[in-house]
Every structure is written in C-alpha cells, then in structure tokens.
Design a protein around this motif. Structure first.
Motif, PDB file in Angstrom:
ATOM      1  N   SER A   5      10.064  97.241  18.206  1.00 24.52           N
ATOM      2  CA  SER A   5      10.325  98.198  17.130  1.00 24.52           C
ATOM      3  C   SER A   5      11.678  97.907  16.511  1.00 24.52           C
ATOM      4  O   SER A   5      12.571  97.357  17.158  1.00 24.52           O
ATOM      5  CB  SER A   5      10.307  99.636  17.660  1.00 24.52           C
ATOM      6  N   PHE A   6      11.801  98.260  15.232  1.00 28.10           N
ATOM      7  CA  PHE A   6      13.120  98.222  14.588  1.00 28.10           C
ATOM      8  C   PHE A   6      13.202  99.411  13.641  1.00 28.10           C
ATOM      9  O   PHE A   6      12.284  99.701  12.890  1.00 28.10           O
ATOM     10  CB  PHE A   6      13.387  96.903  13.870  1.00 28.10           C
ATOM     11  N   ARG A   7      14.299 100.133  13.744  1.00 33.60           N
ATOM     12  CA  ARG A   7      14.463 101.388  13.011  1.00 33.60           C
ATOM     13  C   ARG A   7      15.487 101.227  11.896  1.00 33.60           C
ATOM     14  O   ARG A   7      16.432 100.434  11.991  1.00 33.60           O
ATOM     15  CB  ARG A   7      14.846 102.533  13.959  1.00 33.60           C
ATOM     16  N   TYR A   8      15.304 102.020  10.847  1.00 36.15           N
ATOM     17  CA  TYR A   8      16.245 102.009   9.724  1.00 36.15           C
ATOM     18  C   TYR A   8      16.138 103.353   9.011  1.00 36.15           C
ATOM     19  O   TYR A   8      15.106 104.024   9.062  1.00 36.15           O
ATOM     20  CB  TYR A   8      15.956 100.853   8.761  1.00 36.15           C
ATOM     21  N   PRO A   9      17.217 103.774   8.355  1.00 38.85           N
ATOM     22  CA  PRO A   9      17.266 105.142   7.813  1.00 38.85           C
ATOM     23  C   PRO A   9      16.604 105.266   6.453  1.00 38.85           C
ATOM     24  O   PRO A   9      16.244 104.283   5.804  1.00 38.85           O
ATOM     25  CB  PRO A   9      18.766 105.413   7.712  1.00 38.85           C
ATOM     26  N   ARG A  10      16.476 106.510   6.022  1.00 37.32           N
ATOM     27  CA  ARG A  10      16.025 106.809   4.675  1.00 37.32           C
ATOM     28  C   ARG A  10      17.143 106.486   3.694  1.00 37.32           C
ATOM     29  O   ARG A  10      18.318 106.583   4.016  1.00 37.32           O
ATOM     30  CB  ARG A  10      15.675 108.290   4.583  1.00 37.32           C
ATOM     31  N   GLY A  11      16.776 106.110   2.487  1.00 37.34           N
ATOM     32  CA  GLY A  11      17.766 105.986   1.426  1.00 37.34           C
ATOM     33  C   GLY A  11      18.269 104.573   1.204  1.00 37.34           C
ATOM     34  O   GLY A  11      17.662 103.587   1.647  1.00 37.34           O
ATOM     35  N   GLU A  12      19.390 104.511   0.516  1.00 36.31           N
ATOM     36  CA  GLU A  12      19.954 103.224   0.101  1.00 36.31           C
ATOM     37  C   GLU A  12      20.669 102.524   1.251  1.00 36.31           C
ATOM     38  O   GLU A  12      21.167 103.163   2.175  1.00 36.31           O
ATOM     39  CB  GLU A  12      20.960 103.441  -1.027  1.00 36.31           C
ATOM     40  N   GLY A  13      20.752 101.196   1.129  1.00 37.71           N
ATOM     41  CA  GLY A  13      21.577 100.421   2.035  1.00 37.71           C
ATOM     42  C   GLY A  13      23.053 100.653   1.764  1.00 37.71           C
ATOM     43  O   GLY A  13      23.421 101.458   0.899  1.00 37.71           O
ATOM     44  N   VAL A  14      23.889  99.939   2.478  1.00 41.94           N
ATOM     45  CA  VAL A  14      25.334 100.154   2.342  1.00 41.94           C
ATOM     46  C   VAL A  14      25.966  99.233   1.320  1.00 41.94           C
ATOM     47  O   VAL A  14      27.164  99.326   1.048  1.00 41.94           O
ATOM     48  CB  VAL A  14      26.036  99.994   3.715  1.00 41.94           C
ATOM     49  N   GLY A  15      25.175  98.323   0.737  1.00 40.48           N
ATOM     50  CA  GLY A  15      25.695  97.479  -0.327  1.00 40.48           C
ATOM     51  C   GLY A  15      26.164  96.108   0.102  1.00 40.48           C
ATOM     52  O   GLY A  15      26.884  95.447  -0.647  1.00 40.48           O
ATOM     53  N   VAL A  16      25.762  95.641   1.289  1.00 42.06           N
ATOM     54  CA  VAL A  16      26.152  94.301   1.723  1.00 42.06           C
ATOM     55  C   VAL A  16      25.305  93.260   1.002  1.00 42.06           C
ATOM     56  O   VAL A  16      24.224  93.558   0.485  1.00 42.06           O
ATOM     57  CB  VAL A  16      25.994  94.145   3.251  1.00 42.06           C
ATOM     58  N   ASP A  17      25.806  92.031   0.958  1.00 43.25           N
ATOM     59  CA  ASP A  17      25.044  90.930   0.365  1.00 43.25           C
ATOM     60  C   ASP A  17      23.832  90.615   1.241  1.00 43.25           C
ATOM     61  O   ASP A  17      23.929  90.588   2.476  1.00 43.25           O
ATOM     62  CB  ASP A  17      25.921  89.685   0.231  1.00 43.25           C
ATOM     63  N   LEU A  18      22.715  90.377   0.594  1.00 40.50           N
ATOM     64  CA  LEU A  18      21.493  90.062   1.329  1.00 40.50           C
ATOM     65  C   LEU A  18      21.299  88.558   1.428  1.00 40.50           C
ATOM     66  O   LEU A  18      21.497  87.828   0.450  1.00 40.50           O
ATOM     67  CB  LEU A  18      20.282  90.678   0.630  1.00 40.50           C
ATOM     68  N   PRO A  19      20.912  88.069   2.591  1.00 43.41           N
ATOM     69  CA  PRO A  19      20.603  86.647   2.706  1.00 43.41           C
ATOM     70  C   PRO A  19      19.329  86.325   1.931  1.00 43.41           C
ATOM     71  O   PRO A  19      18.498  87.211   1.669  1.00 43.41           O
ATOM     72  CB  PRO A  19      20.396  86.461   4.209  1.00 43.41           C
ATOM     73  N   GLU A  20      19.165  85.078   1.569  1.00 44.96           N
ATOM     74  CA  GLU A  20      17.943  84.685   0.862  1.00 44.96           C
ATOM     75  C   GLU A  20      16.721  84.948   1.717  1.00 44.96           C
ATOM     76  O   GLU A  20      15.675  85.361   1.218  1.00 44.96           O
ATOM     77  CB  GLU A  20      18.030  83.210   0.473  1.00 44.96           C
ATOM     78  N   ARG A  21      16.874  84.700   3.010  1.00 40.27           N
ATOM     79  CA  ARG A  21      15.792  84.980   3.947  1.00 40.27           C
ATOM     80  C   ARG A  21      16.408  85.379   5.284  1.00 40.27           C
ATOM     81  O   ARG A  21      17.488  84.913   5.657  1.00 40.27           O
ATOM     82  CB  ARG A  21      14.890  83.750   4.131  1.00 40.27           C
ATOM     83  N   GLY A  22      15.728  86.254   6.006  1.00 43.47           N
ATOM     84  CA  GLY A  22      16.247  86.700   7.285  1.00 43.47           C
ATOM     85  C   GLY A  22      16.250  85.593   8.331  1.00 43.47           C
ATOM     86  O   GLY A  22      15.415  84.686   8.297  1.00 43.47           O
ATOM     87  N   SER A  23      17.188  85.684   9.265  1.00 45.25           N
ATOM     88  CA  SER A  23      17.274  84.744  10.377  1.00 45.25           C
ATOM     89  C   SER A  23      16.745  85.403  11.643  1.00 45.25           C
ATOM     90  O   SER A  23      16.848  86.624  11.813  1.00 45.25           O
ATOM     91  CB  SER A  23      18.728  84.312  10.602  1.00 45.25           C
ATOM     92  N   VAL A  24      16.194  84.612  12.536  1.00 42.43           N
ATOM     93  CA  VAL A  24      15.674  85.129  13.795  1.00 42.43           C
ATOM     94  C   VAL A  24      16.847  85.400  14.740  1.00 42.43           C
ATOM     95  O   VAL A  24      17.638  84.495  15.038  1.00 42.43           O
ATOM     96  CB  VAL A  24      14.684  84.141  14.428  1.00 42.43           C
ATOM     97  N   LEU A  25      16.972  86.616  15.194  1.00 44.25           N
ATOM     98  CA  LEU A  25      18.055  87.008  16.092  1.00 44.25           C
ATOM     99  C   LEU A  25      17.707  86.633  17.529  1.00 44.25           C
ATOM    100  O   LEU A  25      16.539  86.630  17.923  1.00 44.25           O
ATOM    101  CB  LEU A  25      18.303  88.518  16.011  1.00 44.25           C
ATOM    102  N   GLU A  26      18.731  86.372  18.325  1.00 50.96           N
ATOM    103  CA  GLU A  26      18.519  86.160  19.747  1.00 50.96           C
ATOM    104  C   GLU A  26      18.229  87.509  20.389  1.00 50.96           C
ATOM    105  O   GLU A  26      18.998  88.464  20.227  1.00 50.96           O
ATOM    106  CB  GLU A  26      19.748  85.523  20.390  1.00 50.96           C
ATOM    107  N   ILE A  27      17.119  87.606  21.089  1.00 48.20           N
ATOM    108  CA  ILE A  27      16.702  88.867  21.674  1.00 48.20           C
ATOM    109  C   ILE A  27      17.737  89.357  22.688  1.00 48.20           C
ATOM    110  O   ILE A  27      18.182  88.610  23.561  1.00 48.20           O
ATOM    111  CB  ILE A  27      15.320  88.737  22.357  1.00 48.20           C
ATOM    112  N   GLY A  28      18.126  90.628  22.534  1.00 45.01           N
ATOM    113  CA  GLY A  28      19.038  91.238  23.495  1.00 45.01           C
ATOM    114  C   GLY A  28      20.494  90.861  23.313  1.00 45.01           C
ATOM    115  O   GLY A  28      21.292  91.042  24.241  1.00 45.01           O
ATOM    116  N   LYS A  29      20.865  90.398  22.108  1.00 43.45           N
ATOM    117  CA  LYS A  29      22.257  90.019  21.873  1.00 43.45           C
ATOM    118  C   LYS A  29      22.819  90.764  20.665  1.00 43.45           C
ATOM    119  O   LYS A  29      22.242  90.733  19.573  1.00 43.45           O
ATOM    120  CB  LYS A  29      22.389  88.506  21.634  1.00 43.45           C
ATOM    121  N   GLY A  30      23.971  91.444  20.876  1.00 40.52           N
ATOM    122  CA  GLY A  30      24.650  92.133  19.805  1.00 40.52           C
ATOM    123  C   GLY A  30      25.701  91.255  19.167  1.00 40.52           C
ATOM    124  O   GLY A  30      25.730  90.033  19.361  1.00 40.52           O
TER     125      GLY A  30
END
Length: 637
Positions: free
Chosen positions: A473-498
């Motif tokens: 699962s991945f959660r995200y809030p209602r409404g607008e984002g915070v205004g950061v630059d978006l990557p062209e495409r998402g990268s795969v995160l290492e599971i369990g790493k902050g």
C-alpha cells in the motif's frame, strides 16, 4: 438576495409541515429547492442529490410522524432538504464548516437524525434493527430507509433485505433511483397500479388469497401463487428480485410528483405487516438548470453563483496527489500490460478515471462494493496481473476482512493506492483517512508506504509496479502537492529504506508521509533556537528502516515521529522496535505525534492539522516539551 419563501417560513419542524394541505406542498417543495440552492451556493457541498429528493423529503415528513417515526437517509448526501425541514434552517448556511452543521446525518445534531450515515448501504440494516427494537419494546413505529441506486449495489443492502424478508419485518425501504433508471414510470397507468397494489384493499385480498392457498392441495396452491406473481410481474417485472427477497414491491413511481408520492406513502404507512420496497424515480439536480445540464449533476460543488452556476474554485499551485497518481499509473502501464486499475464507485476521486481514459479495457469500476473490489483484485493478482485497487482510506475499512483473508494470508501482490489519507476537511470524521497505517502495518508480509510529496508518490507508483513479493500500500493526502519538481518518471525505491533530508546533531524528526514539509519548516525554526535538527523521511512503516531508526536514536537527544494517522500506527512500530533493541534504556527522549484519539468534526484541513498539533508549531512545541525547556527561555538563551 435570498429567495422569497412564504410557506417555508411557516415550517420550523415537520409538525408545522403536516398542518399544510396537499395542495400547498408543491409550492413548499419549490421554495425548499430554492432555499437549498441558495444555501449551498454560500457553503459549497453536495448539491445534485439533495435537489433530486426535495419532493420526497416533503412527502416523507408530511406522511410520517417524525421524529417518532424514523427516516434514515443513505448515504446522507441528499439530506440537506431534510435538515432544512427539521429545525436546522437557521444554521443551514454553516454546512460543513467548523462548529456548523455536518454535511451528513448525525445523531448528536438532531433527534430527526436517528442514524448517522456517511458511508453507504447501511440504512436497511440500521432500519431493520430499529424496527425489531420497536417491536420488542411494544412500540408502534414506522421505520423508513431511503437508499440510492448506487448504495443498493453493495452486498450489505441485500444481506439486510434477505434478513428482513426472512423474518417478515415491518420495515419500509424507499429505493431512490436517480441514475440507473431501472424501469422509468410510464404515465398514468403505472401510477394507478402503484396506488392500487400499495392500497389496503389489494393487500388484504392478497393476504386472504394466501391464507386460502394454505388450505388447498400443494399442487393447486403453487399454481395459484405463480399465477398471482405472474399477473403482478406483467405490469411490474422490475419487482421480481425484491419480491424474491421477501419484500412487497411498489413502483416505479415518479419521485417528483407529490400527487403520486403522497397516496402511495400513506398506503405503505398504513400497511400492517411485512417489509415493503417503494421504487421511486428521481432526477439528480432536479429544478436547477446548471445542475440539470452538468454531467455530474453538480454532485459536489464549491461556492457558486446561483444565477450562472459558476463555481468559485481556487487556482491550484501544484497538481493534486490524485492527478499525479493517475498520470503516473498511465505512464507505467504504457510499458506493462499486466497493470489494471480497480475502483469502488470512485474513479474520479481516486485518479482511476485518468487511467480509464488511457486503458478502458484494463479499468474496472465495481460500484459501491469494497469487499468485492479487494477480492476481485486478489483474483487478478493470483493470475499474474498487477491490480491497483484504489480506494479511499476510510472506505478501505469496509473491505478489511478481504484485505486480511484474501490478500494478506495468501501473500498476493495486490497494490493499494490509498487516497484521502489523513484529514479531509469539510467531510469531517466519517471520511478522514485515520486508521490505514495501523490496520495494514500489523499484517504479516504487508509493505506499507507513505508519500512525503508528489515526487515521492511517483516513485511509489513505480515501486508498486516493480514489487511482486506480496501486498503493498501507499498512502497520500487529499488536495494539492507541496510544489516540488516532478521527475520525468518515477524510480523504484529500495524496499524498507528511508532517506535523510536534513542533517543535524541534537533533534531528530522522523516523518512518515504528508507531514514531512512541516517537519522541514519546524527544523528551520529549531535551528533558530540553536537546536541542530535532522529530518528523515521514513517512506516505509513496514518494513521499517531499522538502520535509519537506530542511527537517529543513538545520535540524537530527542527523537520525534510524526504521522497523519491514528495511534497504533507508524510511531507504535518505531517504539516497538526501539524497545526490543534496548534503545529506550539509555535516556533517549522520544515522542510519537499522531492524530488525537478523538473524532474531529468538519473544519478546514489546515485547521484540523493545527488542532491536532501536527503543524510546524505543534512539532516545535513537542520538541521543547521533550527537552523540558520553554521556547521563550530557549530564545532568550
């Protein structure tokens, strides 16, 4: 300028309405509709559904002895006319505001709201419980459940009807059909038949025939019963399903024609036994031109101009999280034919509509059926597909047994994008995404993520696509984002790493999800007090980044976890690990910041965050409380 409402001005409670003649009620309905439009133009809220039940609201309160008789509105979107008629007109322009009226029915708000409803498909079950409780208490009471055609798609409604039919309960169900148009009423004959079959004479004849049948040989009795059913179904083939569940079916009838509604409801009210279903055809947005012309019938609106219908919507500074999710999923699906999108009657609210425009053949809206949606997704996952089962946090609760039994125990890789995570503002406690961290992170094998910003959300969509080892699962809030630059495409995160987003030495702020920006702002303020502060984005509540957590615990005097979720969630997971590792034994000052352990009523999202103490000021205050130092003293030093 408010509309003139001379009749409505005389109606303060339903008892006043019942003093009016039948001939006056159409005018009252027109005035009620104008009042509702004017009120919602000021407050925003749900408009189309309420406009569709104006005449029905008038008829119900005219025919039934409320509040002694019970009227239960399902979902509650259509309850605004009911609120105006039941002593709340003077507060109707406080709808969905702090300390104002709820946008849904609410027991604590009025004796005319016998049951709170903001999630769908509960009215028949609740009404059956009330009807049986009245029977046991020896109290004669009519119980009316008003359920929409969308709400009746949920299995719970049929479970309740099956139960009601099985025990021959004295319950009335109004099926408000404003979308499916199962069988539109056709002229005077349809209305005449509805009055006829709902009337005392026909029902008493039917009961007499049934008693006679019991004395006849079985073969003849069966033939007679089938003949009666056939005769009714020639005129009313729509009612067969409800009749099979044990309900006496009446309809369909025009829900905007009071000359039809009133006699039918009176006949139903005076029936002595058995559950009855009245099928009423209504039109969402009825009587307000801009709503009638709109594709969504102005289901939910911001403040608007009554004359033009134009809404006063603010211009967003950043794309919404919902939009970022939908577009990111489309991007990933262009390269992966196994991705499918699933929604439970909320494609627009979850971003699945964006996916559906690009890949209609891979998109499924299963209706208000969260339990089915989850197990349906599990079935697809078992065949090697990658289902993204997008359900609001508050609605996913309805499918929790399926999440546990059908997904988690079988370790099936169903992906759960969880929209509306955290506070949602004007919809209040019923729609807040409060509990998903706690109820998912406790499940073995579940991967639980939360996006700190819209760029992180893109990464989490890509991560979900790539991850096949179990549910995620991945959660995200209602409404607008915070205004950061978006990557062209998402990268795969290492599971369990902050990740560390700011380095410091004394204070550590460990954020999970949407409060990361407030942690960064709090860190800057703490630096002004001379408190060197680290900020970390956990990304994962499960599996935890134990290396990161242990490093923060060992190298800082104070560790604060921050999440927009209930107690028992991310902070509890961190505490559990630190306790087991012995890192709470050497003087670490740790605090967990969560939603307060109460249900917060409607107010703006920003105000909710402030009241909860999860904003920048609340984080700073928590740090100083942990240090045992007053902020003013620290500033003077």
């Amino acid at each position: 300028m408010r509309p003139e409402t001379p009749l409505l001005d005389q109606v303060h409670i339903p008892a006043d309405l019942r003093k009016l003649s039948d001939e006056q009620l159409p005018q009252l309905a027109d005035e009620l509709r104008s009042e509702m439009v004017d009120a919602v133009s000021v407050t925003g809220g749900h408009l189309g559904a309420g406009l569709g039940v104006v005449e029905l609201s008038v008829a119900l309160h005219s025919v039934f002895d409320t509040p002694h008789d019970r009227i239960i509105w399902d979902v509650g979107h259509q309850c605004y006319p009911h609120k105006i008629l039941t002593g709340r007109r003077d507060r109707i322009r406080t709808l969905r505001t702090e300390t104002g009226l709820s946008g849904f029915t609410k027991r604590a708000e009025s004796e005319y709201d016998p049951f709170g409803a903001a999630h769908s498909s509960t009215s028949i079950s609740a009404g059956l419980g009330m009807a049986e409780a009245s029977k046991l208490a020896g109290v004669h009471r009519n119980v009316v459940s008003v359920i929409g055609d969308g709400s009746i798609t949920a299995g719970m409604a049929y479970e309740a009807m099956n139960n009601a039919g099985g025990i021959d309960a004295r319950q009335i169900v109004i099926l408000n059909d404003n979308d499916m148009s199962i069988a539109p009423p056709t002229g005077a004959m349809s209305h005449y038949l509805a009055r006829l079959v709902s009337g005392k004479t026909y029902r008493s004849l039917r009961e007499t025939a049934k008693q006679l049948n019991e004395k006849l040989p079985k073969f003849i009795a069966d033939k007679a019963r089938k003949a009666e059913e056939y005769t009714r179904n020639v005129f009313n083939e729509q009612g067969t399903m409800f009749e099979e569940l044990g309900f006496y079916y009446v309809g369909p009838i025009d829900g905007h024609d009071l000359s039809v509604l009133l006699p039918v409801l009176r006949n139903v009210r005076d029936a002595k036994s058995g559950p009855i279903l009245v099928h009423v055809i209504t039109e969402k947005g009825k009587g307000y031109g801009p709503a009638e012309a709109a594709g969504d019938k102005l289901h939910a609106v911001a403040k608007f101009n009554v004359v033009t219908g134009e809404q006063s919507k603010s211009i967003p500074n950043a794309p919404s999280y919902t939009k970022v999710f939908g577009q990111s999923l489309v991007q990933e699906a262009e390269n992966d034919p196994k991705i499918v999108g699933i929604s439970a009657a909320m494609p627009g609210g979850t971003g699945i509509d964006i996916f559906g425009e690009a890949f209609p053949e891979r998109t499924y809206d299963v209706g208000i059926a969260e339990q089915h949606a989850v197990t349906f997704a599990a079935g697809m996952a078992s065949e090697g597909y990658k289902p993204f089962c997008a359900i609001y946090s508050t609605f996913l609760q309805r499918g929790y047994d399926q999440v546990v039994h059908d997904v988690s125990i079988q370790n099936l890789p169903v992906r759960f994008p969880i929209d509306r995570a955290g506070f949602v503002g004007a919809d209040g406690a019923t729609h807040a995404g409060s509990f998903d961290i706690a109820y998912l992170a406790c499940l073995p094998g579940f991967t639980v993520m939360a996006a700190a910003d819209e760029a992180e959300l893109k990464h989490m969509v890509a991560t979900a696509v790539a991850y096949d080892d179990g549910p995620l699962s991945f959660r995200y809030p209602r409404g607008e984002g915070v205004g950061v630059d978006l990557p062209e495409r998402g990268s795969v995160l290492e599971i369990g790493k902050g990740r560390i987003t700011k380095e410091g030495t004394k204070i550590a702020l460990l954020s999970f999800g949407s409060r990361h920006a407030d942690c960064m702002a709090a860190a800057e303020e703490l630096e002004e007090y001379g408190l060197s502060t680290t900020v970390a984005d956990a990304r994962f509540a499960k599996p935890l980044d134990t290396d990161l957590i242990e490093r923060l615990a060992r190298n800082h005097e104070v560790l604060i976890t921050v999440e927009e979720g209930s107690v028992g969630g991310f902070g509890a997971m961190v505490l559990h690990h630190l306790a087991g590792s012995g890192l709470l034994d050497n003087g670490l000052k740790i605090r967990t910041m969560t939603m307060p352990d109460v249900y917060l009523d409607q107010m703006s999202p920003a105000r909710m965050i402030e009241v909860a103490g999860l904003d920048q000021a609340g984080i700073v205050k928590t740090v100083f409380a942990a240090l045992g130092t007053e902020q003013d003293a620290a500033l003077r030093a």
